[in-house]
Design an enzyme around this catalytic site. Structure first.
Site, mmCIF file in Angstrom:
data_model
loop_
_atom_site.group_PDB
_atom_site.id
_atom_site.type_symbol
_atom_site.label_atom_id
_atom_site.label_comp_id
_atom_site.label_asym_id
_atom_site.label_seq_id
_atom_site.Cartn_x
_atom_site.Cartn_y
_atom_site.Cartn_z
ATOM 1 N N CYS A 191 0.031 -10.902 -20.505
ATOM 2 C CA CYS A 191 -0.474 -10.681 -21.866
ATOM 3 C C CYS A 191 -1.262 -9.380 -21.983
ATOM 4 O O CYS A 191 -1.995 -8.986 -21.066
ATOM 5 C CB CYS A 191 -1.314 -11.866 -22.311
ATOM 6 S SG CYS A 191 -0.322 -13.340 -22.655
ATOM 7 N N SER A 468 -11.469 -17.365 -20.048
ATOM 8 C CA SER A 468 -10.282 -16.526 -19.947
ATOM 9 C C SER A 468 -10.725 -15.081 -19.864
ATOM 10 O O SER A 468 -11.827 -14.726 -20.297
ATOM 11 C CB SER A 468 -9.419 -16.731 -21.190
ATOM 12 O OG SER A 468 -8.501 -15.681 -21.335
#
Length: 555
Positions: A191, A468
């Site tokens: 990502c 995260s």
């Protein structure tokens, strides 16, 4: 060679026959058998394209005189698992990945392995397997995702997180959110932010366990060429008997941490590098992160850091090699560490060059003279906690406010989006640690809610869970001892004053000691009634150690 135990001798006729039944030739079995561990699947963008990487790797192995044998292992997408019951599993899957690779490598006695990975817990799981097995091994990642674009402006994963809150506040419509979410992640790859996926790929290069080029983009000829070279290089490692434990040393781990500090990587690296040291039998002190933070300047900001660049920009600016060269010029790199190139780290980075100094700064223009990650201590975290200082606004480097206490992330998210959290508060999310979760869920949905509701410069978050790499704001995670072990975070009550001071690396619970002792005597761990007895999570919760020990299994 290890594989000869399955391919040589009269008593191995049945073994050879099994290979022949799959199309192998007798001459194939005269060559070293090299495992290609491919984590390709259709469940995540970081791995959907890895079959193309595997094909190139196998071509390289064949060209260099080996016989490739491909096998898979699992890979979970943290993003899709995010914010619901599924998030109990990603960290726990790291141990399954390492175990499954060990099982296949030892059961079939392959001579060496190329590990194909890309994302959060998969790359660490592969590295754990490599040092555990200690056979010639090299990792190749699938590369980073390109940057999205909408109306001529760049967009990525972290932008969408803020957009969600903007919908709740009526700033943008659901239709506009839908339009943006369809272009923010434009294709395959890890990502497009400095999440754990890209961070761990960069760390692997700093460790010396992959060929230079970890920051290359996915779905490019450059990435496929790197994969082919990786297949060829594993044969050289096998010939020279260069093993992972010769590469993953204490000094190599310090190199990885040094890069981590310079780029402000994901807090999850604290878990994974600590676990890697444990697996490699290295005597490692968690305070190494703070010691290096004192020496290493913060040179790069990549989103979710405020005003950070995108991973593609980092690649075009010179990438990992350029940053490592800058750090080496400052005397911060152990240059004599061996790497999978069969050359030293200093030789690997000799031609590193900064192409864009607005992305990769020099020491005179560093964002700060200290690194982007911190280990914190204090009365709320006697055994430690972690914060990604690089993603914290200046206004929140010191924050004190009343605790708003939640025993699971879902409760906190509901309160944040429901407008129940006020400027100045400190959101406490507990029973989310390695044991208490179990699986130490990421609090990205909660931190995204704080950002989306416009509170990132006014509200802190403290948790025994983790974050995260997409997380930004004054967020302190990995609080140890965790709530499930009766740590101080389990004793926090609504309205208690909590102080987060990133300048002094402290996180304090301002409650008198005698009051804490009274609460401790009355404390009882809540039941985990959602755990099925005998399930993997149930067993995991009984075996896993604390976050500050790397959340590894007990010896």
């Amino acid at each position: 060679m290890r594989s000869e135990i399955t391919t040589k001798g009269i008593e191995r006729a049945t073994h050879r026959a099994l290979y022949y039944s799959m199309g192998f030739l007798p001459e194939d079995l005269e060559k070293p058998i090299v495992a290609v561990v491919n984590t390709q699947n259709e469940s995540m963008p970081g791995h959907v394209h890895l079959d193309t990487i595997a094909k190139a790797v196998k071509e390289g192995i064949i060209a260099a005189g080996g016989t490739p044998v491909e096998f898979p292992t699992i890979a979970i997408c943290d993003g899709i698992a995010q914010g619901h019951f599924g998030m109990h599993y990603p960290l726990a899957s790291r141990e399954l990945i390492a175990d499954s690779v060990e099982c296949m490598m030892n059961a079939h006695q392959y001579d060496a392995m190329v590990m194909i990975s890309n994302c959060d817990k998969i790359t660490p799981g592969m590295l754990l397997a490599a040092v555990r097995l200690n056979v010639p091994a090299i990792l190749i990642s699938g590369g980073t995702m390109a940057t999205g674009c909408i109306d001529g402006k760049k967009i990525n994963y972290t932008d969408l997180m803020a957009d969600q809150g903007d919908v709740v506040r009526g700033i943008i419509t659901r239709e506009e959110l839908s339009r943006r979410e369809q272009v923010a992640l434009p294709g395959c790859g890890a990502c497009n932010l400095l999440g754990t996926g890209n961070t761990m790929n960069y760390m692997t290069e700093a460790l010396g366990m992959c060929l230079p080029g970890s920051d290359n983009l996915a779905a490019t000829g450059q990435r496929l060429a790197l994969a082919k070279r990786t297949g060829m290089k594993i044969m050289e490692l096998l010939k020279k008997n260069i093993l992972p434990r010769q590469i993953v040393t204490k000094e190599a781990i310090e190199n990885a941490i040094t890069l981590d500090m310079a780029i402000g990587g994901s807090t999850n690296t604290v878990l994974h590098l600590t676990a890697l040291a444990h697996a490699a039998g290295i005597d490692f002190d968690i305070n190494t992160f703070n010691e290096l933070a004192e020496k290493v300047p913060h040179l790069v900001k990549i989103r979710p850091a405020t005003n950070g660049c995108y991973p593609a920009d980092f690649h075009y600016a010179g990438g990992v090699k350029a940053v490592m060269k800058e750090l080496d010029d400052l005397g911060l790199i152990h240059g004599d560490c061996m790497t999978v190139t069969t050359e030293t780290m200093k030789e690997n980075i000799a031609d590193g060059k900064v192409i864009d100094d607005t992305v990769i700064r020099d020491i005179d223009h560093a964002y700060s003279k200290t690194g982007g990650l911190e280990v914190l201590y204090g009365s709320l975290a006697p055994a430690g906690a972690v914060c990604k200082k690089a993603a914290v606004a200046p206004e929140m480097m010191h924050h004190q406010g009343p605790a708003r206490v939640f025993n699971q992330e879902e409760e906190a998210v509901k309160a944040i989006y429901g407008g129940q959290i006020n400027p100045g508060d400190v959101v406490v999310v507990r029973y989310e640690g390695p044991k208490g979760g179990p699986g130490m869920r990421e609090m990205l949905t909660a931190t995204a809610a704080i950002v989306g509701m416009g509170l990132s410069k006014e509200v802190g978050l403290v948790t025994d869970g983790r974050f995260s790499g997409a997380t930004s704001g004054a967020c302190v995670g990995h609080v140890s001892p965790e709530a499930a072990e009766g740590g101080p975070i389990a004793l926090v009550e609504e309205g208690d004053m909590i102080e987060i001071d990133l300048n002094t690396r402290r996180v304090e619970l301002h409650v008198p000691e005698e009051e804490l002792q009274r609460r401790k005597a009355a404390w009882k761990r809540p039941e985990q009634d959602y755990l099925q007895k005998g399930s993997y999570l149930d067993r995991y919760s009984k075996l896993v150690t604390s976050a500050m020990e790397g959340a590894v299994f007990k010896d």
